[in-house]
Enzyme design. Structure first.
Site, PDB file in Angstrom:
ATOM      1  N   HIS A   1       3.290  12.108  -6.062  1.00 38.81           N
ATOM      2  CA  HIS A   1       1.880  11.783  -6.289  1.00 38.81           C
ATOM      3  C   HIS A   1       1.649  10.277  -6.274  1.00 38.81           C
ATOM      4  O   HIS A   1       2.596   9.504  -6.328  1.00 38.81           O
ATOM      5  CB  HIS A   1       1.391  12.362  -7.620  1.00 38.81           C
ATOM      6  CG  HIS A   1       2.041  11.744  -8.816  1.00 38.81           C
ATOM      7  ND1 HIS A   1       3.215  12.208  -9.346  1.00 38.81           N
ATOM      8  CD2 HIS A   1       1.683  10.673  -9.587  1.00 38.81           C
ATOM      9  CE1 HIS A   1       3.551  11.462 -10.393  1.00 38.81           C
ATOM     10  NE2 HIS A   1       2.641  10.518 -10.551  1.00 38.81           N
TER      11      HIS A   1
ATOM     12  N   ASN B   1      -3.558  10.778  12.982  1.00 36.40           N
ATOM     13  CA  ASN B   1      -2.926  10.927  14.288  1.00 36.40           C
ATOM     14  C   ASN B   1      -3.882  11.646  15.226  1.00 36.40           C
ATOM     15  O   ASN B   1      -4.355  12.740  14.909  1.00 36.40           O
ATOM     16  CB  ASN B   1      -1.619  11.708  14.168  1.00 36.40           C
ATOM     17  CG  ASN B   1      -0.550  10.898  13.485  1.00 36.40           C
ATOM     18  OD1 ASN B   1      -0.243   9.800  13.899  1.00 36.40           O
ATOM     19  ND2 ASN B   1       0.002  11.435  12.408  1.00 36.40           N
TER      20      ASN B   1
ATOM     21  N   ARG C   1      -0.661  10.544   5.525  1.00 40.47           N
ATOM     22  CA  ARG C   1      -1.264  11.058   6.749  1.00 40.47           C
ATOM     23  C   ARG C   1      -2.336  12.065   6.368  1.00 40.47           C
ATOM     24  O   ARG C   1      -2.121  12.904   5.495  1.00 40.47           O
ATOM     25  CB  ARG C   1      -0.213  11.726   7.624  1.00 40.47           C
ATOM     26  CG  ARG C   1       0.823  10.753   8.107  1.00 40.47           C
ATOM     27  CD  ARG C   1       1.786  11.414   9.078  1.00 40.47           C
ATOM     28  NE  ARG C   1       2.859  10.535   9.435  1.00 40.47           N
ATOM     29  CZ  ARG C   1       2.774   9.555  10.340  1.00 40.47           C
ATOM     30  NH1 ARG C   1       1.645   9.349  10.971  1.00 40.47           N
ATOM     31  NH2 ARG C   1       3.809   8.793  10.601  1.00 40.47           N
TER      32      ARG C   1
ATOM     33  N   GLU D   1      -2.587  11.677  -9.659  1.00 35.88           N
ATOM     34  CA  GLU D   1      -2.570  11.703 -11.118  1.00 35.88           C
ATOM     35  C   GLU D   1      -3.696  10.814 -11.624  1.00 35.88           C
ATOM     36  O   GLU D   1      -3.813   9.658 -11.211  1.00 35.88           O
ATOM     37  CB  GLU D   1      -1.234  11.188 -11.647  1.00 35.88           C
ATOM     38  CG  GLU D   1      -1.161  11.144 -13.156  1.00 35.88           C
ATOM     39  CD  GLU D   1       0.164  10.587 -13.654  1.00 35.88           C
ATOM     40  OE1 GLU D   1       0.322  10.519 -14.890  1.00 35.88           O
ATOM     41  OE2 GLU D   1       1.033  10.209 -12.836  1.00 35.88           O
TER      42      GLU D   1
ATOM     43  N   HIS E   1       0.820  -1.212   0.000  1.00 36.66           N
ATOM     44  CA  HIS E   1       0.000   0.000   0.000  1.00 36.66           C
ATOM     45  C   HIS E   1       0.854   1.262   0.000  1.00 36.66           C
ATOM     46  O   HIS E   1       2.038   1.223   0.280  1.00 36.66           O
ATOM     47  CB  HIS E   1      -0.954   0.040   1.206  1.00 36.66           C
ATOM     48  CG  HIS E   1      -0.269   0.042   2.534  1.00 36.66           C
ATOM     49  ND1 HIS E   1      -0.305  -1.044   3.368  1.00 36.66           N
ATOM     50  CD2 HIS E   1       0.488   0.966   3.169  1.00 36.66           C
ATOM     51  CE1 HIS E   1       0.383  -0.775   4.465  1.00 36.66           C
ATOM     52  NE2 HIS E   1       0.886   0.434   4.366  1.00 36.66           N
TER      53      HIS E   1
END
Length: 139
Positions: A70, A55, A9, A119, A5
């Site tokens: 990106h 967080n 954040r 993108e 993956h």
């Protein structure tokens, strides 16, 4: 070895999840830590390839720095998706264009609620470009 993956954040998880759902991602799960939690998302038929980290207690948006660039997604109908995003107040950085003057690729960039660039590649697939290697730099 396998890609698992991309982790980013996020400041406002509800807004970020809504943005990525507009791009076709689905919520898949959640992992709780003491000071943070992850929201796992994926595209239909694919793995949980997006991890949004939240967080606890964060009071300001993140500074993205200048090294991040990106993530990229192929889409079946770029114009249709851009119209749908515009309805939610999301506009591309600039109109779709052909990178490097290559007519076989049409792309554009949008920013998620935290400023991460996404993108969008028209056509549903992205055959890897096979341009020749550039000449060595003579610095």
């Amino acid at each position: 070895m396998a890609f698992v993956h991309t982790c980013i954040r996020v400041y406002d998880p509800e807004t970020s999840v809504a943005f990525y759902e507009r791009l076709g991602f689905e919520r898949r799960g959640r992992l709780q830590f003491e000071t943070a939690y992850n929201i796992y998302m994926g595209l239909p038929g694919d793995g949980d390839t997006l991890e949004l980290t939240v967080n606890h207690g964060r009071e300001e948006p993140y500074d993205l720095g200048d090294g991040y660039n990106h993530i990229a997604l192929t889409v079946d109908d770029l114009d249709g998706l851009l119209a749908e995003l515009a309805g939610a107040g999301i506009e591309p950085e600039k109109p779709p264009f052909h990178p490097g003057g290559r007519e076989e690729y049409t792309i554009c960039f949008v920013a998620d609620p935290d400023g991460y660039r996404v993108e969008l590649i028209d056509g549903g697939s992205f055959p890897t470009p096979q341009d020749p290697e550039p000449s060595p730099r003579s610095d």
